[in-house]
Design a protein around this motif. Structure first.
Motif, PDB file in Angstrom:
ATOM      1  N   LEU A  26       0.633  -1.311  -0.070  1.00  0.00           N
ATOM      2  CA  LEU A  26       0.112   0.030   0.374  1.00  0.00           C
ATOM      3  C   LEU A  26       1.196   1.382   0.149  1.00  0.00           C
ATOM      4  N   HIS A  27       0.369   2.314  -1.020  1.00  0.00           N
ATOM      5  CA  HIS A  27       1.524   3.757  -0.618  1.00  0.00           C
ATOM      6  C   HIS A  27       0.031   4.850  -0.164  1.00  0.00           C
ATOM      7  N   PRO A  71      -3.937   6.267   9.506  1.00  0.00           N
ATOM      8  CA  PRO A  71      -2.504   4.908   8.635  1.00  0.00           C
ATOM      9  C   PRO A  71      -3.256   3.942  10.072  1.00  0.00           C
ATOM     10  N   ILE A  72      -3.440   3.215  10.302  1.00  0.00           N
ATOM     11  CA  ILE A  72      -4.208   2.342  10.928  1.00  0.00           C
ATOM     12  C   ILE A  72      -5.394   2.205  10.422  1.00  0.00           C
ATOM     13  N   ALA A  73      -6.533   2.393  10.467  1.00  0.00           N
ATOM     14  CA  ALA A  73      -7.863   1.765  10.059  1.00  0.00           C
ATOM     15  C   ALA A  73      -7.471   1.749   8.325  1.00  0.00           C
ATOM     16  N   LEU A  74      -7.055   3.024   8.159  1.00  0.00           N
ATOM     17  CA  LEU A  74      -7.066   2.482   5.903  1.00  0.00           C
ATOM     18  C   LEU A  74      -6.413   1.389   5.322  1.00  0.00           C
ATOM     19  N   THR A  75      -5.158   1.298   6.679  1.00  0.00           N
ATOM     20  CA  THR A  75      -4.624   0.217   6.092  1.00  0.00           C
ATOM     21  C   THR A  75      -5.488  -1.180   6.059  1.00  0.00           C
ATOM     22  N   MET A  76      -6.612  -1.174   7.396  1.00  0.00           N
ATOM     23  CA  MET A  76      -6.786  -2.270   7.374  1.00  0.00           C
ATOM     24  C   MET A  76      -8.326  -1.761   6.856  1.00  0.00           C
ATOM     25  N   ALA A  77      -8.984  -1.002   6.322  1.00  0.00           N
ATOM     26  CA  ALA A  77     -10.023  -1.116   5.126  1.00  0.00           C
ATOM     27  C   ALA A  77      -9.334  -1.151   4.072  1.00  0.00           C
ATOM     28  N   ALA A  78      -8.102  -1.564   3.184  1.00  0.00           N
ATOM     29  CA  ALA A  78      -8.007  -1.821   1.880  1.00  0.00           C
ATOM     30  C   ALA A  78      -7.247  -3.128   1.905  1.00  0.00           C
ATOM     31  N   ARG A  79      -7.393  -3.208   2.909  1.00  0.00           N
ATOM     32  CA  ARG A  79      -6.878  -5.027   3.017  1.00  0.00           C
ATOM     33  C   ARG A  79      -7.563  -5.824   3.288  1.00  0.00           C
ATOM     34  N   SER A  80      -8.962  -5.295   3.747  1.00  0.00           N
ATOM     35  CA  SER A  80      -9.735  -6.406   4.451  1.00  0.00           C
ATOM     36  C   SER A  80     -11.441  -5.738   3.047  1.00  0.00           C
ATOM     37  N   PRO A  81     -11.089  -5.260   1.990  1.00  0.00           N
ATOM     38  CA  PRO A  81     -11.912  -4.384   1.771  1.00  0.00           C
ATOM     39  C   PRO A  81     -13.278  -4.762   2.042  1.00  0.00           C
ATOM     40  N   GLN A  82     -14.636  -6.107   2.310  1.00  0.00           N
ATOM     41  CA  GLN A  82     -15.407  -6.609   2.430  1.00  0.00           C
ATOM     42  C   GLN A  82     -15.748  -5.998   4.044  1.00  0.00           C
TER      43      GLN A  82
END
Length: 203
Positions: A26-27, A71-82
């Motif tokens: 991710l970036h 940063p943490i929330a967005l990483t979680m959201a990108a890695r688990s889109p469902q």
């Protein structure tokens, strides 16, 4: 003493900026501002956490406790889109940045808000957090007790804490409260603790 990043309504004059979060998968370019945690760079503890944790559950409700600008929330959201990711903080300026960052990243499965904005019945499949250690031990313990109790049976929380700010004593305290806790990694003066809800699913 200067204003703390955990003030609800920061009085520091706004000075918008950006930071980059670059991970292997991710970036993100993230908007930040004064009066919030680590506005000039992604905190090293956050980086250690995001480099160390296993993938988040693919579905369910996930929590970033003390989310700051996201940063943490967005990483979680990108890695688990469902999944639905909740970013919770007391700092309203940081939450506003988080909402803008989610929109800029095209992530519509993130909800940034205050504690009371999360429905009381919500239970979390995972919690990731760089918790606000500097609020003091009594407040920190109360905060963690509140949110860990909302993990689903078998759900896990991953917390990153500096060794010299009490990660080992926090691990002992969690275990004494009935939360099985293991040290996932130790790097650059930080520990990542994995905390499991020992409850079992009822048939």
């Amino acid at each position: 003493m200067g204003e703390h990043y955990f003030a609800g309504r920061p009085q520091a004059r706004s000075r918008p900026g950006t930071v980059d979060l670059v991970l292997p998968d991710l970036h993100f370019r993230l908007a930040t501002d004064r009066g919030m945690f680590s506005p000039d760079r992604v905190d090293l503890g956050t980086r250690v956490l995001l480099d160390s944790v296993p993938p988040p559950p693919p579905e369910g409700d996930l929590l970033d406790l003390g989310c700051g600008y996201g940063p943490i929330a967005l990483t979680m959201a990108a890695r688990s889109p469902q999944a639905i990711v909740w970013g919770v903080d007391v700092n309203e300026r940081a939450l506003e940045c988080g909402r803008g960052n989610a929109q800029a990243a095209g992530l519509d499965n993130v909800r940034f808000g205050l504690e009371q904005d999360v429905p009381a019945a919500t239970r979390f499949a995972a919690i990731w957090s760089n918790p606000p250690i500097r609020i003091g031990k009594p407040a920190l313990h109360a905060l963690l007790d509140t949110w860990l109790s909302r993990l689903v049976p078998g759900g896990r929380a991953h917390l990153v804490v500096q060794k010299n700010l009490g990660s080992d004593s926090l691990q002992r305290r969690l275990e004494s409260r009935g939360w099985p806790t293991e040290r996932l990694t130790s790097r650059a003066g930080y520990r990542v603790l994995a905390v499991t809800n020992p409850e079992k699913d009822t048939p």
